[in-house]
Design a protein around this motif. Structure first.
Motif, mmCIF file in Angstrom:
data_model
loop_
_atom_site.group_PDB
_atom_site.id
_atom_site.type_symbol
_atom_site.label_atom_id
_atom_site.label_comp_id
_atom_site.label_asym_id
_atom_site.label_seq_id
_atom_site.Cartn_x
_atom_site.Cartn_y
_atom_site.Cartn_z
ATOM 1 N N VAL A 47 4.595 -34.738 -0.036
ATOM 2 C CA VAL A 47 5.858 -35.539 0.511
ATOM 3 C C VAL A 47 6.686 -35.834 -0.589
ATOM 4 C CG1 VAL A 47 6.157 -37.759 1.525
ATOM 5 C CG2 VAL A 47 4.413 -36.408 2.294
ATOM 6 N N PHE A 48 6.309 -36.218 -1.750
ATOM 7 C CA PHE A 48 7.475 -36.367 -2.837
ATOM 8 C C PHE A 48 8.196 -35.022 -3.098
ATOM 9 C CE2 PHE A 48 7.867 -35.375 -7.472
ATOM 10 C CZ PHE A 48 8.743 -36.182 -7.678
ATOM 11 N N LEU A 49 7.617 -33.825 -3.194
ATOM 12 C CA LEU A 49 8.326 -32.632 -3.075
ATOM 13 C C LEU A 49 9.316 -32.478 -2.195
ATOM 14 C CD1 LEU A 49 5.578 -30.307 -4.664
ATOM 15 C CD2 LEU A 49 7.467 -31.428 -5.978
ATOM 16 N N GLN A 50 8.739 -32.619 -0.761
ATOM 17 C CA GLN A 50 9.609 -32.542 0.373
ATOM 18 C C GLN A 50 10.849 -33.382 0.311
ATOM 19 O OE1 GLN A 50 8.850 -29.549 2.078
ATOM 20 N NE2 GLN A 50 7.610 -29.355 0.345
ATOM 21 N N ARG A 51 10.696 -34.690 -0.222
ATOM 22 C CA ARG A 51 11.861 -35.496 -0.496
ATOM 23 C C ARG A 51 12.700 -35.187 -1.488
ATOM 24 N NH1 ARG A 51 9.104 -41.095 2.005
ATOM 25 N NH2 ARG A 51 8.604 -40.318 4.054
ATOM 26 N N SER A 52 12.233 -34.382 -2.217
ATOM 27 C CA SER A 52 13.180 -33.987 -3.636
ATOM 28 C C SER A 52 14.173 -32.803 -3.342
ATOM 29 C CB SER A 52 12.322 -33.652 -4.797
ATOM 30 O OG SER A 52 11.420 -35.168 -5.183
ATOM 31 N N ASP A 53 15.375 -33.039 -3.128
ATOM 32 C CA ASP A 53 16.153 -31.980 -3.059
ATOM 33 C C ASP A 53 16.364 -31.042 -4.247
ATOM 34 O OD1 ASP A 53 16.744 -32.599 -0.193
ATOM 35 O OD2 ASP A 53 18.277 -33.975 -0.850
ATOM 36 N N GLU A 54 16.826 -31.580 -5.071
ATOM 37 C CA GLU A 54 16.803 -31.052 -6.498
ATOM 38 C C GLU A 54 15.804 -31.638 -7.521
ATOM 39 O OE1 GLU A 54 19.136 -28.482 -7.243
ATOM 40 O OE2 GLU A 54 19.526 -28.551 -5.072
ATOM 41 N N SER A 103 12.241 -25.761 -8.358
ATOM 42 C CA SER A 103 12.108 -25.115 -7.068
ATOM 43 C C SER A 103 10.886 -24.019 -6.641
ATOM 44 C CB SER A 103 13.714 -24.527 -6.654
ATOM 45 O OG SER A 103 13.960 -23.588 -7.589
ATOM 46 N N GLU A 104 10.661 -23.412 -7.646
ATOM 47 C CA GLU A 104 9.578 -22.558 -7.379
ATOM 48 C C GLU A 104 8.209 -23.480 -7.400
ATOM 49 O OE1 GLU A 104 9.193 -20.049 -10.748
ATOM 50 O OE2 GLU A 104 11.126 -18.818 -10.504
ATOM 51 N N LEU A 105 7.960 -24.240 -8.146
ATOM 52 C CA LEU A 105 6.748 -25.272 -7.683
ATOM 53 C C LEU A 105 6.846 -25.921 -6.666
ATOM 54 C CD1 LEU A 105 4.387 -26.796 -9.023
ATOM 55 C CD2 LEU A 105 5.958 -28.582 -9.555
ATOM 56 N N LYS A 106 7.961 -26.392 -6.153
ATOM 57 C CA LYS A 106 8.083 -26.863 -4.572
ATOM 58 C C LYS A 106 7.815 -25.956 -3.580
ATOM 59 C CE LYS A 106 11.462 -29.268 -1.741
ATOM 60 N NZ LYS A 106 12.995 -29.903 -1.830
ATOM 61 N N ALA A 107 8.219 -24.589 -3.568
ATOM 62 C CA ALA A 107 7.832 -23.469 -2.763
ATOM 63 C C ALA A 107 6.499 -23.012 -2.688
ATOM 64 C CB ALA A 107 8.930 -22.481 -2.884
ATOM 65 N N SER A 108 6.083 -22.888 -3.905
ATOM 66 C CA SER A 108 4.466 -22.419 -4.162
ATOM 67 C C SER A 108 3.777 -23.466 -3.656
ATOM 68 C CB SER A 108 4.246 -22.244 -5.652
ATOM 69 O OG SER A 108 3.110 -21.585 -5.905
ATOM 70 N N TYR A 109 3.836 -24.654 -3.931
ATOM 71 C CA TYR A 109 2.981 -25.972 -3.533
ATOM 72 C C TYR A 109 3.096 -26.012 -2.030
ATOM 73 C CZ TYR A 109 0.423 -30.307 -3.917
ATOM 74 O OH TYR A 109 -0.272 -31.300 -3.841
ATOM 75 N N LYS A 110 4.227 -25.940 -1.425
ATOM 76 C CA LYS A 110 4.375 -25.923 0.159
ATOM 77 C C LYS A 110 3.592 -24.860 0.589
ATOM 78 C CE LYS A 110 7.694 -25.946 3.744
ATOM 79 N NZ LYS A 110 9.020 -25.879 4.132
#
Length: 160
Positions: A47-54, A103-110
């Protein structure tokens, strides 16, 4: 961090996937606690990652890193459990390509998070959950203070 119907639904869904065919493995209170805490923090980080745009604000990143740090004992216990499960092969070391940007971390985690939720086997879901933990460790590592520069100048004083 976040207590909401959304968070509760994510935790419940992930827990159901892991317990689906676990054959009572998590009936033991210690194993159950390890799972509950790992799932909770994994969902909070999602949820933290999804709410973080940048790149997240330093205070938010520090809070999330602290939340991850609070689960270290349970994460390592889950990893130990994962190593004993039949059919689950785990890897360690520098083999996999890890994300190098937020952004790579966010995409990979998702991507891995959704693989956990869509998993048809509990043991596979546990292995994927450990991959989420590894990515949380990466985030925590990036937000650990490190050397930037040093100025050899002596501090100036008002006494001349």
């Amino acid at each position: 961090m976040l207590f909401s119907p959304e968070m509760d639904a994510l935790k419940a869904r992930m827990t159901v996937v892991v317990l689906r065919d676990s054959e009572g493995f998590f009936d033991d209170p210690k194993e159950s606690e390890d799972l509950q805490i790992t799932v909770r923090i994994a969902c909070e980080f999602f949820v933290f990652l999804q709410r973080s745009d940048e790149i997240p604000e330093p205070d938010e990143a520090e809070y999330m890193a602290g939340t991850i740090r609070s689960g270290l004992d349970w994460f390592f216990s889950m990893a130990q459990t994962g190593g004993t499960l039949t059919g689950l092969k785990l890897q360690m070391g520098f083999g996999p390509k890890l994300p190098s940007t937020f952004s790579e971390l966010k995409a990979s985690y998702k991507s891995v998070f959704h693989q956990v939720l869509e998993s048809t086997h509990s043991i596979k879901a546990i292995g994927l959950l450990l991959s989420l933990v590894q990515m949380m460790f990466l985030f925590m590592t990036v937000y650990f203070p490190s050397f930037l520069s040093f100025s050899g100048e002596k501090p100036k004083t008002d006494n001349k």
